[in-house]
Structure formats: C-alpha cells, structure tokens
Design a protein around this motif. Structure first.
Motif: not given
Length: 151
Positions: A37-47, A58-59
């Motif tokens: 599912f995940f690409g090579e770069i992932i941005g994340a945030m806790v909500l 990710s992409a």
C-alpha cells in the motif's frame, strides 16, 4: 454525522481538491489494487479526538516530484528531497484541515499534530485485528497517491 466509511471519502475528496487547487492536476478515486500500500515517501499526521487515528498519504518519489513541480513551477530535475517532503507535508496538512472542517460528528473533532515524513520502500504498518483501517487510492493513469487512515 460521518460514518467511518464516509470518513474515507471525505479524506480522499479533501486530498483530491488540495492537489487540484495547488497543482492543477485532477485525480480520481481508483480501485485499491496495490499489494504494497505504501509508496516510497509517506507523509503522516496524528489526528486526536474520541476516535483518534493516524493519517498516511504516500506515493512513489516520481509522482511526488511531478506534483511538486506543478506546485512550485520548477522543473522536475530542480526538485530537491526537501521540496518533495515539504509538498507531501502540505498535502497532509491541507487534507486533515479540510476533513476537520467538513466533519460535524463530535467524535471527529480532531486536534492535528505536525505532519512528518517517513521514507523507504517496503514499509508495512501492522494493526490489531479490531483496528479500523480506511484505504483509498487516487490517480489519473500517470500519478497514484494513496491515503490510509488507521484508528
């Protein structure tokens, strides 16, 4: 009030609108068919809220470079690693902020963390069996970007 399934559409629509607004690139909902599912770069945030979770966007690197290039008006070979990270963090911020404004359910009155980046191939996130997971893919035949929300 938003159901958990409805939250996935809200997040995907918020991301698609953010990308279209800042890059001029339109992405549509796609079937989720990727094995990893995940690409090579992932941005994340806790909500954080009554129903807290982590938002992942990710992409692959090349797809983020195209989006970044359109966003800042530089050629793809001028884009730095920092530029791609800033772009993805901005999309995470815009997506979470937009979703927060759209949700009327008090269980989803999110407090947002700062976004952060995870890099690397083959990354997996495992969850307990009762954990709820939303997975959505947006694309246009050339670019694919993925959203995962785990709570």
């Amino acid at each position: 009030m938003a159901s958990f399934d409805g939250l996935g559409d809200i997040l995907a629509d918020a991301l698609a609108e953010a990308i279209a607004t800042v890059t001029g690139i339109n992405l549509e909902h796609m079937p989720d068919c990727s094995q990893n599912f995940f690409g090579e770069i992932i941005g994340a945030m806790v909500l954080s809220s009554k129903k807290s979770g982590i938002l992942f966007i990710s992409a692959n690197e090349k797809d983020i470079r195209v989006l970044c290039s359109n966003m800042i008006g530089a050629s793809e070979d001028e884009i730095t690693c920092g530029d791609t990270e800033d772009t993805l963090c901005e999309f995470v911020n815009m997506t979470a902020g937009s979703a927060k404004l759209r949700l009327s359910d008090p269980d989803y009155r999110f407090v947002l963390s700062s976004p952060f980046i995870i890099r690397g191939g083959g990354i997996e996130v495992s969850t307990k069996s009762r954990t709820q997971v939303i997975s959505k893919t947006l694309g246009n035949g050339e670019i694919n970007i993925r959203i995962k929300f785990i709570c």
